[in-house]
Design an enzyme around this catalytic site. Structure first.
Site, short mmCIF file in Angstrom:
data_model
loop_
_atom_site.label_atom_id
_atom_site.label_comp_id
_atom_site.label_asym_id
_atom_site.label_seq_id
_atom_site.Cartn_x
_atom_site.Cartn_y
_atom_site.Cartn_z
N SER A 177 0.83 -1.20 0.00
CA SER A 177 0.00 0.00 0.00
C SER A 177 0.88 1.26 0.00
O SER A 177 1.68 1.46 -0.90
CB SER A 177 -0.94 -0.05 1.21
OG SER A 177 -1.92 0.96 1.15
N HIS A 237 -2.34 -1.31 -4.09
CA HIS A 237 -3.80 -1.33 -4.23
C HIS A 237 -4.32 0.10 -4.10
O HIS A 237 -3.57 1.03 -3.83
CB HIS A 237 -4.46 -2.27 -3.22
CG HIS A 237 -4.30 -1.88 -1.78
ND1 HIS A 237 -4.70 -2.69 -0.74
CD2 HIS A 237 -3.80 -0.76 -1.19
CE1 HIS A 237 -4.45 -2.08 0.41
NE2 HIS A 237 -3.90 -0.91 0.17
#
EC number: 3.4.21.92
Length: 207
Positions: free
Chosen positions: A103, A128
């Site tokens: 992330s 993501h």
């Protein structure tokens, strides 16, 4: 304050003409221009990393700063504060993934100086889209949804810039958790090379 996992810190004792001096290991490594991001990203973590980068820039604006990343991600705004400082400081910023960069951790890994973004052989990288949720009246939910969409577009645009991937591919790949090995991350453009077993590919401490 170096950013690392909680727990007792090893101590390094140095001898000099003035006697022995004890340092916690992260403070000692900071003297070698090495910073650790070994936890989730929040405002306190961002403040500490920004302060360390600014300190090292003031110490020597020409020597590289190394940031070791083992982070599950966290706050987007805190992460962007770290990212903006990485782009602002005069020294090149070497990023090295050990463990997991996921992330916001992966985003910061990719934001290092081009050619100096590294990963250890068994590291994992995951990208993501920003996570978020909202409660309350419909108008409040709409405001939050617009902000999440704005942050998603901002991060995707920056990832496209740092990786060289088309924006539509970044958008598609980040729609769900997208895991990569170091070799795959090199091919994708998130990092530039994998550190080999001899260490010849890049983890160098300034003497």
């Amino acid at each position: 304050m170096p950013i690392s996992a909680p727990g007792p810190l090893p101590t390094v004792v140095e001898q000099s003409g003035r006697g022995d001096r004890a340092f916690d290991i992260y403070s000692r490594l900071l003297r070698e221009r090495i910073i650790f991001l070994g936890t989730g990203v929040d405002d306190a973590v961002a403040d500490a990393l920004v302060a360390q980068m600014l300190f090292l820039e003031a110490e020597d604006p020409e020597k590289d700063i190394q940031i070791y990343v083992n982070s599950p991600g966290g706050s987007v705004t805190a992460g962007l504060a770290i990212y903006d400082t990485m782009q602002q400081v005069a020294p090149d910023v070497v990023t090295i993934c050990y463990g997991l960069a996921a992330s916001m951790g992966a985003f910061l890994l990719s934001g290092g100086t081009k050619g100096k973004r590294l990963a250890l052989p068994n590291a994992r990288i995951m990208i993501h889209q920003p996570l978020g949720g909202a409660q309350g009246q419909a108008v409040d939910i709409e405001i939050q949804a617009k902000e999440i969409l704005f942050l998603k577009e901002t991060l995707n645009g920056l990832l496209a810039e740092h990786t060289g991937q088309p924006l539509d591919k970044i958008s598609e790949d980040t729609d769900r958790d997208y895991f990569l090995s170091p070799a795959e991350a090199v091919e994708y453009g998130l990092i530039d090379r994998v550190v080999d077993s001899s260490g010849d590919e890049g983890i160098v401490t300034d003497g």
